[in-house]
Enzyme design. Structure first.
Site, mmCIF file in Angstrom:
data_model
loop_
_atom_site.group_PDB
_atom_site.id
_atom_site.type_symbol
_atom_site.label_atom_id
_atom_site.label_comp_id
_atom_site.label_asym_id
_atom_site.label_seq_id
_atom_site.Cartn_x
_atom_site.Cartn_y
_atom_site.Cartn_z
ATOM 1 N N SER A 120 -21.393 -36.705 6.201
ATOM 2 C CA SER A 120 -21.547 -35.971 4.944
ATOM 3 C C SER A 120 -20.222 -35.886 4.220
ATOM 4 O O SER A 120 -20.152 -35.348 3.129
ATOM 5 C CB SER A 120 -22.102 -34.575 5.200
ATOM 6 O OG SER A 120 -21.645 -34.048 6.394
ATOM 7 N N HIS A 141 -27.513 -40.924 4.522
ATOM 8 C CA HIS A 141 -27.272 -39.488 4.658
ATOM 9 C C HIS A 141 -28.587 -38.720 4.652
ATOM 10 O O HIS A 141 -29.262 -38.636 3.630
ATOM 11 C CB HIS A 141 -26.343 -39.027 3.514
ATOM 12 C CG HIS A 141 -25.879 -37.618 3.651
ATOM 13 N ND1 HIS A 141 -25.632 -36.802 2.587
ATOM 14 C CD2 HIS A 141 -25.630 -36.878 4.751
ATOM 15 C CE1 HIS A 141 -25.255 -35.620 3.022
ATOM 16 N NE2 HIS A 141 -25.238 -35.638 4.335
ATOM 17 N N GLU A 153 -29.868 -40.190 1.198
ATOM 18 C CA GLU A 153 -28.948 -40.800 0.231
ATOM 19 C C GLU A 153 -28.420 -42.101 0.844
ATOM 20 O O GLU A 153 -27.909 -42.096 1.967
ATOM 21 C CB GLU A 153 -27.760 -39.878 -0.056
ATOM 22 C CG GLU A 153 -28.118 -38.645 -0.861
ATOM 23 C CD GLU A 153 -26.936 -37.685 -1.054
ATOM 24 O OE1 GLU A 153 -26.810 -37.115 -2.147
ATOM 25 O OE2 GLU A 153 -26.146 -37.480 -0.106
ATOM 26 N N ASN A 192 -24.316 -32.895 -1.724
ATOM 27 C CA ASN A 192 -23.266 -31.971 -1.280
ATOM 28 C C ASN A 192 -22.298 -31.622 -2.398
ATOM 29 O O ASN A 192 -21.728 -30.532 -2.422
ATOM 30 C CB ASN A 192 -22.501 -32.550 -0.086
ATOM 31 C CG ASN A 192 -23.301 -32.411 1.197
ATOM 32 O OD1 ASN A 192 -24.289 -31.679 1.230
ATOM 33 N ND2 ASN A 192 -22.893 -33.106 2.233
HETATM 34 N N1 3HC Z 1 -35.231 -27.416 12.677
HETATM 35 C C1 3HC Z 1 -36.274 -28.237 12.608
HETATM 36 N N2 3HC Z 1 -37.396 -27.967 11.900
HETATM 37 C C2 3HC Z 1 -37.435 -26.787 11.255
HETATM 38 C C3 3HC Z 1 -36.365 -25.871 11.287
HETATM 39 C C4 3HC Z 1 -35.222 -26.226 12.044
HETATM 40 N N3 3HC Z 1 -34.149 -25.436 12.114
HETATM 41 N N4 3HC Z 1 -36.701 -24.793 10.558
HETATM 42 C C5 3HC Z 1 -37.933 -25.035 10.069
HETATM 43 N N5 3HC Z 1 -38.360 -26.227 10.480
HETATM 44 C C6 3HC Z 1 -39.608 -26.869 10.133
HETATM 45 C C7 3HC Z 1 -40.809 -26.142 10.654
HETATM 46 O O1 3HC Z 1 -41.132 -26.569 11.978
HETATM 47 C C8 3HC Z 1 -41.881 -26.579 9.674
HETATM 48 O O2 3HC Z 1 -42.309 -27.892 9.988
HETATM 49 P P1 3HC Z 1 -43.810 -28.336 9.680
HETATM 50 O O3 3HC Z 1 -44.016 -28.181 8.204
HETATM 51 O O4 3HC Z 1 -43.851 -29.771 10.160
HETATM 52 O O5 3HC Z 1 -44.665 -27.424 10.471
HETATM 53 C C9 3HC Z 1 -41.123 -26.684 8.350
HETATM 54 O O6 3HC Z 1 -39.751 -26.817 8.697
HETATM 55 C C10 3HC Z 1 -41.314 -25.497 7.499
HETATM 56 O O7 3HC Z 1 -40.914 -24.394 8.306
HETATM 57 P P2 3HC Z 1 -41.369 -22.905 8.087
HETATM 58 O O8 3HC Z 1 -42.708 -22.903 7.400
HETATM 59 O O9 3HC Z 1 -41.234 -22.154 9.354
HETATM 60 O O10 3HC Z 1 -40.196 -22.341 7.242
HETATM 61 P P3 3HC Z 1 -39.858 -22.537 5.736
HETATM 62 O O11 3HC Z 1 -41.040 -22.753 4.891
HETATM 63 O O12 3HC Z 1 -38.949 -21.404 5.485
HETATM 64 O O13 3HC Z 1 -39.023 -23.895 5.696
HETATM 65 C C11 3HC Z 1 -36.979 -25.063 5.700
HETATM 66 C C12 3HC Z 1 -37.878 -24.081 6.450
HETATM 67 C C13 3HC Z 1 -37.696 -26.394 5.564
HETATM 68 C C14 3HC Z 1 -35.721 -25.236 6.528
HETATM 69 C C15 3HC Z 1 -36.729 -24.470 4.278
HETATM 70 O O14 3HC Z 1 -36.247 -23.161 4.386
HETATM 71 C C16 3HC Z 1 -35.746 -25.294 3.484
HETATM 72 O O15 3HC Z 1 -36.089 -26.281 2.857
HETATM 73 N N6 3HC Z 1 -34.463 -24.842 3.471
HETATM 74 C C17 3HC Z 1 -33.393 -25.548 2.779
HETATM 75 C C18 3HC Z 1 -32.889 -26.650 3.664
HETATM 76 C C19 3HC Z 1 -31.841 -27.464 2.976
HETATM 77 O O16 3HC Z 1 -31.420 -27.222 1.854
HETATM 78 N N7 3HC Z 1 -31.368 -28.492 3.683
HETATM 79 C C20 3HC Z 1 -30.331 -29.358 3.191
HETATM 80 C C21 3HC Z 1 -29.020 -28.891 3.652
HETATM 81 S S1 3HC Z 1 -27.696 -29.915 3.074
HETATM 82 C C22 3HC Z 1 -27.521 -31.063 4.279
HETATM 83 O O17 3HC Z 1 -28.185 -31.068 5.289
HETATM 84 C C23 3HC Z 1 -26.472 -32.080 4.038
HETATM 85 C C24 3HC Z 1 -25.325 -31.977 4.996
HETATM 86 O O18 3HC Z 1 -24.510 -33.093 4.812
HETATM 87 C C25 3HC Z 1 -24.493 -30.739 4.771
#
Ligand code: 3HC
Length: 285
Positions: A120, A141, A153, A192
């Protein structure tokens, strides 16, 4: 080239998630970790997640068994020799990544194999330079959690060939079913560069005592429609990863909004990395 054999180097939260996505998509996957204990931990991580998918009715018994049969967890990097695509997902440390790519360059046999990094924050150009085939090195990514977030990405370094980038994009889009976007090789890529300054500002806001962490998170979920608040998200991504991204963004652009908030540095020094260590902005123990 149809990619049927993939290697994932690094079985942490990102590597394990990417491996799971690949195995569910029908691809043969070898996950490499640096020793047997970590390979076992990576396996446990993927198996737990696959079992949860079955429990939730997202995966039937046959698909679950098939995904498991396509996965191997190993500590011998030489097993990457026959892979057509290797995706590196090890720690955000340039020396470790460049050494690894130097090894992969010597190990992976096929001349048209794609060597990808899930970094990242580290320029793909510098990773490619560690090999004798920088044209085959590309950024792929993924986003955390990799099993859920649709985006990949594709990062084109100044030396990545069009064939390599097209091959990586086709694999991510057509095989894994991800949404693909293309970006050039500058720190932060697209997501990011936009997302991290926002998270850093939230940390500064909390650090200055301007608002509580709960209120900052609640405000952005309920007032701006984000699925989770910025401090909860930092804990999910990992505060060590956030710090690495800050350092890379700040080194690249030199602008204050990209600098790491002091609190983030202190938390990383204290091992408060977020969910993965049980403590970050919030307590997960
Ligand atoms: N690990 C794995 N799977 C997870 C998880 C975790 N920590 N947390 C939630 N999940 C899964 C659940 O199992 C569920 O899967 P399913 O739909 O297949 O059953 C799905 O995510 C939805 O979970 P929930 O219904 O329990 O919870 P939410 O509706 O709150 O969704 C989330 C959880 C998908 C993590 C949501 O809150 C979200 O989209 N958050 C933002 C995440 C984000 O922005 N990620 C990008 C970060 S930047 C990055 O990664 C780049 C790096 O370079 C820094």
């Amino acid at each position: 080239m149809s990619i049927e054999r993939v290697g994932i180097v690094g079985g942490g939260q990102m590597g394990a998630g990417i491996a799971e996505v690949c195995a569910k998509a029908g691809v043969d996957v070898i996950v490499h970790e640096i020793n047997d204990e970590l390979a076992d931990a990576a396996e446990a991580r993927v198996l737990k997640s696959l079992a949860r998918a079955v429990e939730k009715g997202k995966l039937d018994g046959d698909a679950h068994g098939a995904a498991i049969s396509r996965l191997r967890f190993e500590s011998d990097l030489m097993l990457m020799a026959d892979r057509q695509l290797v995706i590196e997902a090890v720690v955000e440390d340039e020396r470790i990544k460049t050494e690894l790519f130097d090894h992969l360059d010597r190990i992976v046999k096929a001349e048209d194999a794609i060597l990808a990094s899930n970094t990242s924050s580290i320029p793909i150009t510098r990773i490619g330079r560690a090999t004798q085939r920088p044209q085959s090195v590309v950024g792929m990514h993924f986003f955390n959690p990799a099993t859920v977030m649709p985006l990949v990405e594709i990062v084109h370094s100044v030396t990545t060939s069009d064939e390599t980038a097209a091959g990586a994009a086709a694999f991510a889009g057509d095989v894994l079913g991800k949404v693909v976007v293309h970006t050039k090789d500058r720190a932060g890529f697209i997501v990011n560069m936009l997302l991290c300054p926002y998270i850093f500002e939230a940390i500064r806001m909390y650090e200055s005592g301007f608002a509580t962490k709960e209120d900052i998170d609640a405000a952005m979920v309920n007032g701006a429609g984000y699925p989770m608040g910025p401090l909860t998200l930092a804990d999910l991504i990992g505060n060590d990863v956030m710090l690495a991204v800050a350092e890379s963004l700040h080194a690249e652009y030199g602008e204050p909004q990209y600098s790491a908030p002091p609190l983030l540095k202190r938390m990383v020094e204290a091992g408060m990395l977020g969910r993965k260590t049980g403590k970050g902005f919030y307590d997960y123990t």
